[in-house]
Design a protein around this motif. Structure first.
Motif: not given
Length: 593
Positions: A7-11, A71-73
RNA sequence: GGGCACGUAGCUCAGUCCGGAAAGAGCGUCGGACUUCUAAUCCGACGGUCGUGGGUUCAAAUCCCAUCGUGCCCGCCA
């Protein structure tokens, strides 16, 4: 964790694309090949090359620059490799995976608040369950468990065909012939093996018996069917006498797999409660309804089905599809979704059912039909009526026998001094033998035809259940050696203290990344109603675990205590992952073998 | 005859729905690894015109068309 990372990568990609004013309809997300370090990738740059007026690798570079990794976890870095964007996992990703996977419900998805009924097996109660049908309970049970894991509230139903012509034939035969009329002894001491002899005798008689006696029998059969149609208690009880006994035996056989059901739904239920009559009158009102040759039928050419659906015989009795329509409307009333597992020989019927349900004003979206191809013998089709085929009981017995032999021959060169007693040997023989049969069937795409061969079905090497089960036993072995009870609460280990950062070797990271994917495998397999995806995963998982086992000692003296803790946590996480994956497939996870 | 499914290494299969990195496993064959948390394990080698022929695409095992082979279905059975 993989779902969160995805989900993180997609956004992140979508955001980068829109900033650069590229279309965001296709993010090109894919899983990279094995030799690439990342856990997720995108090939979106290919498609943008024309629009950007630059070669794909350059576009990939622009995108990578645009993404703010800080900004990514769950992503530690975005790298380009030619035209590809590669997303690398962060310590948080691996750390949280390690933590959540030590929970013994790992892989179970959040409750979706939806009720689903999975109907499977539903074999006619005419005799012993044979291998030709064995795919049904095995796939059906796995689909049900899979949906359960995926967060649905699942009921397992067996639809009992107790109102068909063949049950009337069976009832007549059972009442007419004596034990002395039968040629053979029952093959097993169970009701269905006993009674099937009457069924076969009756069918043979109807085919070859004297004309006048056959006519007499037909009259009796007709009267039973009329009685059932009228909702007559006496007819119902006569048929039930046969149905309940045979079904009781079949349940025992299925319980060996084990395949258990929440409810056995009899089709006579929908005759006795008036639903079938009510349905017939609604069918008659449809534009497609015609009365031809004294029978009521539905013309479905306009809906792409050449064959008419007869729903009321000339003698006024209903047919299987008529009752099944009432059955399905009942399912729609009581559940949010309905899944049916059935053989490909019922495909046309399934299409007619769906189409007709729609004509009756039902929304059929919630109904999904899983089709599998029949299992045939090298010499041809299996048939209960003709008595050709291999009984599931025999297959299971043989599997257990072969597994027991295997355990016993391995007993001598066991390194581990855990002294297996008779009970252990029997337990392992059951777990491995039945597990091998189930795994062999559930790990293949259901649409592929299978020709049954003993040696192939009972191969314990290959990519089989024992291979995966062995990994589970290894996990348990290590945990026991470390004085952790594998069956107990592994969280008590204080694994929270374990630090995923200490898992530095490629084998440890690969294993952890594989564990991380498990919930998403469950999610996708459930969406597609394809339990074999979980089987494929168990194999990959076992490969990874064996790699770890080879390279990374856990309990050896030279291992640093903190690394030991981290590895122990990894083993615990592995144990839950493989145990739960096997449980979805209905395969036992042995503690030792 | 019509409809549907399947065809990937000698064998059994993933991958196909949603096209992307040099097609992946296992079995079998050959060669290696047990004083080390279980060798039902692991490592290496050999092995493929992804049925065939066209097409679409920067890119096809994957999408489209055709064709061949196999299976299932075309009951007032279920």
């Amino acid at each position: 964790m993989f779902l969160a990372l995805r989900a993180e990568v997609e956004s992140a990609i979508a955001e980068a694309l829109s900033t650069l004013e590229f279309p965001t309809d296709d993010l090109g997300i894919e899983e990279p090949p094995e030799d690439v370090e990342s856990v997720l990738a995108s090939s979106v740059a290919f498609r943008l090359a024309g629009e950007a007026g630059a070669p794909p690798p350059q576009v990939a570079g622009q995108l990578a620059d645009e993404i703010d990794v800080d900004a990514l976890t769950y992503v530690s870095d975005v790298q380009t490799q030619g035209p590809y964007l590669n997303f690398l996992p962060s310590d948080a990703y691996l750390g949280e995976t390690l933590e959540t996977a030590t929970d013994d419900t790992y892989g179970a998805l959040e409750d979706r608040g939806e009720d689903v009924v999975v109907e499977h097996t539903s074999a006619n109660p005419t005799g012993p369950v044979h291998v030709g049908r064995a795919r049904n309970p095995i796939i059906g049970d796995a689909v049900a468990t899979l949906l359960d894991y995926a967060g649905y509230d699942v009921d397992r139903h067996y639809y009992v065909n107790d109102a068909g012509r063949q049950m009337a034939v069976f009832t007549w035969a059972y009442e007419t012939f004596d034990e002395a009329d039968l040629e053979s002894e029952p093959e097993r001491d169970r009701p269905e093996y006993d009674l099937v002899r009457y069924y076969r005798k009756g069918n043979a008689f109807l085919e070859n018996g004297p004309e006048d006696e056959v006519a007499e029998a037909e009259a009796e059969i007709e009267s039973i069917m009329q009685g059932l149609e009228a909702g007559d208690d006496e007819a119902y009880e006569r048929v039930s006498e046969v149905v309940d006994q045979v079904l009781g035996g079949m349940k025992e056989c299925l319980a060996r797999l084990p395949a258990e059901f929440d409810e056995f739904v009899k089709e006579t239920k929908f005759m006795r409660n008036g639903d079938t009559d009510e349905l017939v009158s609604r069918l008659k009102e449809l534009d497609e309804a015609v009365y031809e040759e004294d029978a009521w039928q539905l013309e479905l050419e306009d809906h792409g089905i050449d064959k008419n659906l007869v729903f009321l015989r000339a003698d006024g009795t209903s047919l299987y599809p008529t009752r099944d329509l009432a059955h399905h409307e009942w399912k729609f009333d009581n559940y949010d979704r309905a899944v049916t597992v059935l053989g490909e020989d019922h495909k046309l019927q399934a299409k007619q059912l769906r189409t007709t349900l729609e004509l009756l004003g039902n929304e059929t979206e919630p109904l999904r039909q899983v089709l599998y191809s029949y299992v045939n013998l090298p010499e041809g089709k299996m048939s209960t009526r003709r008595g050709t085929g291999v009984d599931l009981d025999d297959l299971l017995d043989e599997a257990i026998d072969r597994a027991r032999d295997e355990v016993e021959t391995r007993l001598d060169d066991r390194i581990r001094d855990d002294d297996l007693d008779e009970e252990d040997i029997e337990r392992i023989a059951h777990q491995v033998g039945i597990g091998a049969v189930r795994y062999d069937i559930v790990s293949k795409q259901p649409t592929k035809a299978i020709t049954f061969e003993w040696d192939q079905a009972l191969d314990f090497e290959a990519q089989s259940a024992p291979y995966v089960q062995y990994v589970h036993a290894r996990c348990c072995g290590i945990l026991e050696e470390a004085d952790v009870d594998p069956e107990g609460d592994l969280e008590a280990l204080d694994l929270d203290a374990a630090d995923a950062d200490l898992l530095e070797t490629p084998e440890e990271r690969d294993l952890l990344e594989t564990i991380a994917r498990f919930p998403s495998v469950v999610d996708e397999a459930a969406d597609d109603l394809e339990p074999h995806q979980v089987a494929t995963y168990t194999r990959e998982f076992a490969d990874r675990f064996n790699g770890f086992y080879r390279e990374c000692p856990v309990l050896a003296d030279e291992v640093d205590p903190e690394v030991r803790e981290a590895r122990l946590a990894l083993v615990a996480a592995s144990k839950h992952t493989v145990a739960n994956a096997l449980s979805i497939l209905g395969v036992d996870a042995p503690r030792s073998m």
